[in-house]
Write a protein that holds these residues in place. Structure first.
Motif, mmCIF file in Angstrom:
data_model
loop_
_atom_site.group_PDB
_atom_site.id
_atom_site.type_symbol
_atom_site.label_atom_id
_atom_site.label_comp_id
_atom_site.label_asym_id
_atom_site.label_seq_id
_atom_site.Cartn_x
_atom_site.Cartn_y
_atom_site.Cartn_z
ATOM 1 N N MET A 65 10.121 4.064 20.110
ATOM 2 C CA MET A 65 10.877 4.365 18.891
ATOM 3 C C MET A 65 12.056 3.406 18.798
ATOM 4 N N SER A 66 12.145 2.724 17.686
ATOM 5 C CA SER A 66 13.212 1.722 17.534
ATOM 6 C C SER A 66 14.555 2.393 17.260
ATOM 7 N N ASP A 67 15.637 1.693 17.665
ATOM 8 C CA ASP A 67 16.993 2.200 17.437
ATOM 9 C C ASP A 67 17.322 2.131 15.943
ATOM 10 N N PRO A 68 18.121 3.085 15.455
ATOM 11 C CA PRO A 68 18.532 3.026 14.038
ATOM 12 C C PRO A 68 19.390 1.793 13.789
ATOM 13 N N PRO A 69 19.334 1.224 12.610
ATOM 14 C CA PRO A 69 20.141 0.025 12.318
ATOM 15 C C PRO A 69 21.629 0.316 12.457
ATOM 16 N N ARG A 70 22.372 -0.663 12.949
ATOM 17 C CA ARG A 70 23.806 -0.508 13.122
ATOM 18 C C ARG A 70 24.518 -0.546 11.766
ATOM 19 N N ALA A 71 25.619 0.183 11.669
ATOM 20 C CA ALA A 71 26.438 0.136 10.455
ATOM 21 C C ALA A 71 27.113 -1.225 10.373
ATOM 22 N N ALA A 72 27.296 -1.704 9.176
ATOM 23 C CA ALA A 72 27.922 -3.021 8.993
ATOM 24 C C ALA A 72 28.940 -2.947 7.854
ATOM 25 N N TYR A 73 30.064 -3.632 8.051
ATOM 26 C CA TYR A 73 31.097 -3.710 7.020
ATOM 27 C C TYR A 73 30.907 -5.022 6.273
ATOM 28 N N LEU A 74 30.522 -4.944 5.006
ATOM 29 C CA LEU A 74 30.188 -6.132 4.229
ATOM 30 C C LEU A 74 31.213 -6.343 3.115
ATOM 31 N N ARG A 75 31.470 -7.577 2.807
ATOM 32 C CA ARG A 75 32.432 -7.909 1.755
ATOM 33 C C ARG A 75 31.716 -8.489 0.550
ATOM 34 N N GLY A 76 32.141 -8.050 -0.616
ATOM 35 C CA GLY A 76 31.649 -8.641 -1.846
ATOM 36 C C GLY A 76 32.453 -9.883 -2.181
ATOM 37 N N ASN A 77 32.379 -10.314 -3.410
ATOM 38 C CA ASN A 77 33.087 -11.512 -3.864
ATOM 39 C C ASN A 77 34.570 -11.192 -4.055
ATOM 40 N N LEU A 78 35.405 -11.664 -3.113
ATOM 41 C CA LEU A 78 36.834 -11.367 -3.185
ATOM 42 C C LEU A 78 37.496 -12.057 -4.369
ATOM 43 N N GLY A 79 36.950 -13.196 -4.767
ATOM 44 C CA GLY A 79 37.523 -13.915 -5.905
ATOM 45 C C GLY A 79 37.391 -13.128 -7.193
ATOM 46 N N SER A 80 36.235 -12.555 -7.428
ATOM 47 C CA SER A 80 36.040 -11.783 -8.646
ATOM 48 C C SER A 80 36.848 -10.488 -8.602
ATOM 49 N N PHE A 81 36.993 -9.924 -7.386
ATOM 50 C CA PHE A 81 37.809 -8.719 -7.246
ATOM 51 C C PHE A 81 39.255 -9.007 -7.624
ATOM 52 N N ALA A 82 39.810 -10.117 -7.102
ATOM 53 C CA ALA A 82 41.187 -10.481 -7.418
ATOM 54 C C ALA A 82 41.354 -10.756 -8.910
ATOM 55 N N ALA A 83 40.352 -11.376 -9.515
ATOM 56 C CA ALA A 83 40.408 -11.666 -10.948
ATOM 57 C C ALA A 83 40.432 -10.370 -11.761
ATOM 58 N N ASP A 84 39.626 -9.384 -11.351
ATOM 59 C CA ASP A 84 39.617 -8.101 -12.043
ATOM 60 C C ASP A 84 40.948 -7.378 -11.871
ATOM 61 N N MET A 85 41.505 -7.437 -10.672
ATOM 62 C CA MET A 85 42.794 -6.794 -10.425
ATOM 63 C C MET A 85 43.904 -7.478 -11.221
ATOM 64 N N ARG A 86 43.797 -8.808 -11.378
ATOM 65 C CA ARG A 86 44.816 -9.547 -12.132
ATOM 66 C C ARG A 86 44.835 -9.117 -13.597
ATOM 67 N N ARG A 87 43.706 -8.707 -14.120
ATOM 68 C CA ARG A 87 43.644 -8.240 -15.510
ATOM 69 C C ARG A 87 44.444 -6.962 -15.711
#
Length: 253
Positions: A1-23
């Motif tokens: 029986m295989s081990d369950p996949p590990r949790a991972a912390y993933l980042r989206g596009n920080l540039g677009s996030f900053a642009a949305d916040m700037r609005r």
């Protein structure tokens, strides 16, 4: 029986996030707090949750208002008459996006606000910008700010810049040549703690005459600025107020 996949912390596009916040900066839509900023009384809109979670000073400001007034009074704008609108907006931009647009016109004042609001990362960005854009016209004022806010690296950068751009006349030492410029430093605006720090630092290069520092200590002891040149008591725009400035203000009324 295989081990369950590990949790991972993933980042989206920080540039677009900053642009949305700037609005959201200074956008009336869905804002829940207003500031009346500067002598021109410019209205700046913001969002309490962002300012409060990003800055302890704003969190304390909002908490104090919540405890001292009812719901209707909570809609009253905060009055920030001692800061320029473009400087305050730069601080807000940093809080929303973790980025800031600086220019030589506002960098020193943004540094002042960063110190006042306890924004260490913004302080570093301002210092890096100021250090990289020093000019003959700005170096002395930058040096004053560096001493005031205990930015040792910035102070050393300013002193090196001033020394490197000082024309040596008749082989005189730099402190002697710079004497007339140093005499224009507004030392009376410093607190006793800041003056103590400056006095200790001054022992390394003796840029400031001992009698000038003694004159400032005399003012702090007597709380009377009589006999002091008017322009040495005037606060630079953006200078953080200190308790003893009330004696200077009374002197000018």
């Amino acid at each position: 029986m295989s081990d369950p996949p590990r949790a991972a912390y993933l980042r989206g596009n920080l540039g677009s996030f900053a642009a949305d916040m700037r609005r959201m900066i200074n956008a009336p839509e869905l804002s829940d707090v207003k500031f009346i900023v500067g002598e021109e009384k410019k209205v700046v809109y913001a969002h309490r949750c962002i300012l409060a979670y990003r800055c302890e000073a704003f969190s304390a400001m909002f908490a104090k208002q919540h405890l001292s007034c009812d719901a209707k009074e909570a809609e009253i704008p905060f009055d920030l008459s001692d800061v320029q609108p473009e400087v305050f907006l730069a601080v807000v931009e940093f809080l929303y996006t973790n980025c800031v647009m600086l220019s030589s016109k506002i960098a020193l004042d943004v540094l002042t606000s960063a110190v006042e609001y306890g924004l260490d990362e913004l302080q570093k960005l301002c210092v890096d910008y100021i250090n990289s854009t020093l000019t003959v016209e700005s170096a002395c004022e930058a040096l004053q700010a560096a001493v005031t806010y205990r930015q040792t690296g910035m102070k050393d950068k300013c002193l090196a810049f001033i020394e490197g751009h000082t024309k040596v006349v008749l082989d005189k030492p730099v402190p002697e040549i710079a004497k007339e410029v140093v005499c224009e430093l507004r030392l009376f605006l410093l607190t006793p703690e800041e003056l103590t720090f400056l006095e200790a630092e001054n022992k390394k290069d003796n840029f400031i005459a001992v009698d000038k520092i003694a004159e400032v200590w005399k003012f702090h002891a007597l709380k009377k600025p009589s006999g002091i040149a008017f322009h040495l008591l005037r606060r630079r725009k953006g200078t953080r107020p200190r308790d003893h400035h009330k004696y200077l203000n009374l002197y000018h009324k």
